[in-house]
Design an enzyme around this catalytic site. Structure first.
Site, mmCIF file in Angstrom:
data_model
loop_
_atom_site.group_PDB
_atom_site.id
_atom_site.type_symbol
_atom_site.label_atom_id
_atom_site.label_comp_id
_atom_site.label_asym_id
_atom_site.label_seq_id
_atom_site.Cartn_x
_atom_site.Cartn_y
_atom_site.Cartn_z
ATOM 1 N N ASP A 157 55.711 71.200 139.861
ATOM 2 C CA ASP A 157 55.368 69.783 139.974
ATOM 3 C C ASP A 157 56.886 69.095 140.649
ATOM 4 O O ASP A 157 57.654 69.836 140.669
ATOM 5 C CB ASP A 157 55.668 69.345 138.271
HETATM 6 C C1 BGC Z 1 53.163 64.403 138.513
HETATM 7 C C2 BGC Z 1 52.206 65.314 139.428
HETATM 8 C C3 BGC Z 1 52.015 64.819 140.751
HETATM 9 C C4 BGC Z 1 53.040 64.894 141.315
HETATM 10 C C5 BGC Z 1 53.193 64.344 142.969
HETATM 11 C C6 BGC Z 1 54.473 64.129 139.304
HETATM 12 O O1 BGC Z 1 55.366 63.408 138.974
HETATM 13 O O2 BGC Z 1 53.381 64.973 137.269
HETATM 14 O O3 BGC Z 1 50.978 65.394 138.623
HETATM 15 O O4 BGC Z 1 51.009 65.603 141.339
HETATM 16 O O5 BGC Z 1 54.151 64.016 140.987
HETATM 17 O O6 BGC Z 1 52.861 63.039 142.870
#
Ligand code: BGC
Length: 805
Positions: free
Chosen positions: A229
């Site tokens: 993530d």
């Molecule tokens: C989120 C993800 C997301 C990623 C990119 C993170 O903060 O938890 O779900 O895909 O950011 O935007």
């Protein structure tokens, strides 16, 4: 290895460079070898491709794309094929926007109704969530690109999401929190998967060998790529060893150097890196092929209509006293509520989509055939009381036969990075409802939000329609259900407790500062309410239709259960029949019943259909913590067919031979789990379930802060300046909320307060490196002058090295 020859041509530095992002959204490329970078974009219910300014939290608009209903909405359709169809459309739009990896679906369990991201998740049930997710993935990947199922694993709250340690027993982990992922991997065949921010039993998910190697790779046979993530990598080398191919976003090359050094020092074997490179190349080449094929032009109108159709199948009718719905054309209708003017149709954060078209109720009213005598706003969207608005709404309501009251939650309540603080709707909306009730008792409430609500006002409405977050065409879909053009067929994918205090995780959410203990074990949602016969507002699987269905003639065979389903009403409709299984033995504690299958069937009025639901590998299994395997207990099993988890229409039973495994538990040591009364499990009993001592869950006063401590922990810092920073932030948050700048206040909590110190470097794409973070920590830990000096020294070193490139 598939790309052995190519890998042999790479230098160590080149290989390492592929292991992290090039910028916020792209992976690295190697031009001389013809390896291009991939574009990764959110997300869950539409594409968020930020071509201009990038940010993590959806502040800047992405390029327009269709905003489909969010997962919390679609899950109410209980329709895998529909999920696959949405996936196909999402995938097609992703291809058109040249996206290799679409970051979704998000399939974490709804452990607690306050989790801020529940709107993005499917269900409290792993089987339902897994099946729908597999549909999305198949659909997305039918376009040749990759889905990226997230967030693996046990990421069920936003509070301190980047640092919290989830303490969970192995059986609950497997049966509840991993099963949806297992289905997504095995049946959806996802090409990539996103690791979550949190720790699981003491180790960051991304580095957790048990999760990443034992289960994901060895047991489930996952051959795709693991992506962190955003900013979620802790120790790059540990992550790589656990099988994490891609760290996102860019770290300005800092962690690539760490990889190279680790190989030189012998801490990391080059073959481990090679395998990761091989899998990543496969993802790059296989998805790139799809993007190279052709440029597909998206028929925006058509996709909008699809978004409308899928919303129509997902809307849930919760109450219909005196058959107030559908609304007859002869009725005079007053429309009240801010959400009728400006639809609330999606949540906030990284999943936010810039819609291509946006339907609002008032604009679509004429076509609905419902006769409106006027509209009043009734309340301020963001909670401020306004008696004038209430008065005006009541004046209008007096003249109407029926009042359509559009209520719900505003866009700052359901957000990534922040959990909700209550399960209620804002007080000013309740006051409006009470006032209207005094002048007109024919109220139909239409709810917009992506989560379960408390409804102490429910007796004041005759009709209740839950539109959830129905996407860009949602307003029109809701009107079509209200008018009867569409017969509602959605059923809730989560339980609505009467009050928040009834929730099984109530006492253990969102945990303490260090960890959150899943003391309720496998008793999540209906698994708990059913077992202890706790009354709920709306049970899991509940939803009404404009017609009625009769169930009869159940027959259970070794491989399936069959029964008759008759549409006994006067209009055609769809019914969601649910298969629940309960084990009659009480040697191993279990919920009274668990969902093991479902069928959505269209039936014409008066028609009867024979429905068959097959058993599968999950129907009778449980995870045995002694043998460390899935086992089946020899027992008589109850086979229940229900219209909801609380409305079982047919019951039969079957004896199943077991696998003969030894019993995993000492019943006397787990009385709460054997009774299902798990709301107040004490530490000792939880330790018995866990089979080990539980780490201390609170911070100590005055402590030395490290990379993984959050900025909020500055409250306990030794250094006075750090404590000052903490109190300034608390004040700022209070101040911003006070002056109505809730969005900014939320962003502060989500992107600063709950950020671990290492995140300052991981999220800034190399602007701040880890050596500078060391300087910050020195300041926080009471070495102010040395810290400032280090910060300045390291920053100038960084600037010099960038200039020399
Ligand atoms: C989120 C993800 C997301 C990623 C990119 C993170 O903060 O938890 O779900 O895909 O950011 O935007």
């Amino acid at each position: 290895m598939k790309y052995k020859e190519l890998i042999e041509k790479m230098t160590l530095e080149e290989k390492a460079s592929l292991m992290s992002g090039k910028d916020y959204w792209k992976s690295n490329d190697i031009e001389r070898l013809g390896i291009s970078s991939m574009f990764l974009a959110d997300g869950s219910h539409g594409i968020r491709k930020q071509t201009k300014s990038s940010d993590k939290i959806g502040l800047n608009k992405g390029d327009p794309s269709t905003c489909f209903p969010t997962a919390a909405t679609i899950s109410n359709s209980w329709n895998e094929e529909l999920a696959e169809r949405i996936g196909e459309y999402l995938g097609a739009e992703a291809v058109a926007q040249k996206i290799n990896v679409l970051l979704g679906p998000a399939i974490n369990m709804k452990r607690n109704p306050l989790c801020g991201r529940n709107f993005e998740y499917f269900s409290e049930d792993p089987y339902l969530a897994g099946k729908l997710a597999a549909g999305y993935i198949r659909g997305i990947q039918s376009n040749g690109i990759s889905a990226c199922v997230k967030h693996f694993a046990v990421n069920n709250q936003e509070e301190r999401r980047m640092a919290i340690d989830t303490i969970i027993d192995e059986r609950t982990l497997r049966e509840i929190y991993l099963t949806a992922f297992e289905i997504a991997v095995k049946e959806g065949k996802t090409k990539s998967l996103m690791s979550s921010y949190n720790k699981v039993n003491g180790t960051y998910a991304n580095e957790n060998m048990h999760l990443m190697r034992d289960i994901l790779r060895n047991e489930w046979g996952f051959e795709g790529c693991v992506i962190t993530d955003w900013g979620g990598s802790n120790d790059r080398i540990e992550g790589l060893i656990a099988g994490n191919e891609l760290e996102m976003p860019s770290t300005g090359g800092e962690t690539n150097k760490e990889i190279v050094q680790a190989i030189k020092d012998g801490k990391l074997k080059e073959e481990v890196l090679d395998k990761c490179v091989d899998r990543l190349l496969d993802l790059i080449f296989s998805t790139e092929e799809a993007l190279n094929e052709s440029y597909t032009n998206i028929d925006v109108e058509r996709h909008h209509r699809v978004a409308q159709r899928v919303a129509e199948e997902s809307i849930v009718l919760l109450k219909n006293e005196d058959n107030i719905l559908p609304i007859r054309p002869s009725k005079k209708v007053a429309v009240v509520g801010d959400f009728a003017k400006e639809a609330r149709y999606q949540g906030a954060g990284s999943s936010i989509v810039n819609p291509t078209i946006l339907d609002n109720t008032l604009d679509c009213f004429e076509q609905s055939g419902i006769v409106s005598i006027g509209y009043e706003q009734g309340f301020n969207r963001y909670g401020k009381r306004d008696s004038k608005k209430v008065e005006k709404a009541c004046e209008l309501a007096k003249k109407a036969d029926v009042v359509l009251l559009y209520i719900g939650l505003d866009e700052y309540v359901e957000v990534e990075g922040l959990d909700r603080s209550t399960m209620g709707i804002p007080e000013n909306q309740v006051e409006l409802l009470n006032a209207i009730y005094e002048v007109n008792q024919n109220i139909v409430a239409i709810i917009s939000c992506g989560c379960a609500l408390e409804m102490p006002w429910i007796n004041k409405v005759k009709g209740l329609l839950h539109g959830h977050l129905a996407g860009q065409a949602g307003a029109r879909s809701i009107l079509r259900v209200l008018s009867g053009d569409v017969n509602p067929s959605g059923k809730l994918a989560e339980t609505y407790p009467i009050k928040y205090e009834d929730t099984p995780s109530y006492n253990n959410f969102p945990g303490k500062e260090v960890s959150v203990e899943y003391r309720e074990g496998p008793y999540i949602g209906y698994r708990y309410y059913d077992t202890v016969d706790k009354k709920v507002l709306f049970p899991f699987g509940y939803g009404l239709s404009y017609t009625t269905f009769e169930y009869s003639d159940i027959e259970v065979k070794e491989d399936a259960v069959s029964f008759n389903l008759k549409n006994s009403g006067s209009v055609a409709g769809m019914e969601i029949a649910q298969l629940y299984v309960g084990c009659k033995s009480n040697k191993i504690f279990r919920p009274k019943k668990e969902l093991k299958g479902f069928a959505k069937v269209f039936i014409n009025a008066g028609e009867t259909k024979r429905v068959k639901i097959y058993f599968d590998d999950k129907t009778f299994r449980y995870f045995n913590v002694k043998t460390n395997k899935w086992e089946v207990e020899a027992s008589e099993y109850e086979i229940m067919i229900g219209a909801s988890s609380a409305d079982i229409r047919l019951v039969d039973s079957i004896y199943i031979e077991g696998t003969g495994a030894e019993l995993p538990y000492d019943k006397d040591k787990l009385p709460s789990y054997y009774s299902g009364r798990i709301c107040n499990v004490n530490l000792g009993e939880f330790e018995n379930l866990m089979g080990r001592k539980i780490p201390v869950s609170t911070w100590s006063r005055r402590q030395t802060l490290g990379y993984n401590d959050t900025i909020a922990q500055c409250k306990y810092a030794i250094g006075i300046p750090a404590r000052l920073v903490y109190y300034i932030m608390v004040f700022m948050h209070w101040f911003l909320t006070k002056i109505g700048e809730r969005s900014k206040a939320n962003i502060m909590v989500m992107s600063i307060f709950n950020l671990p110190f290492r995140g300052v470097s991981r999220m800034t794409g190399g602007v701040v490196n880890m050596a500078m973070v060391d300087g910050m920590l020195m300041i926080a830990n009471g070495h102010f002058f040395n810290g400032v000096a280090k910060l300045i020294r390291e920053k100038s070193k960084l600037v010099r090295s960038k200039r020399s490139k």
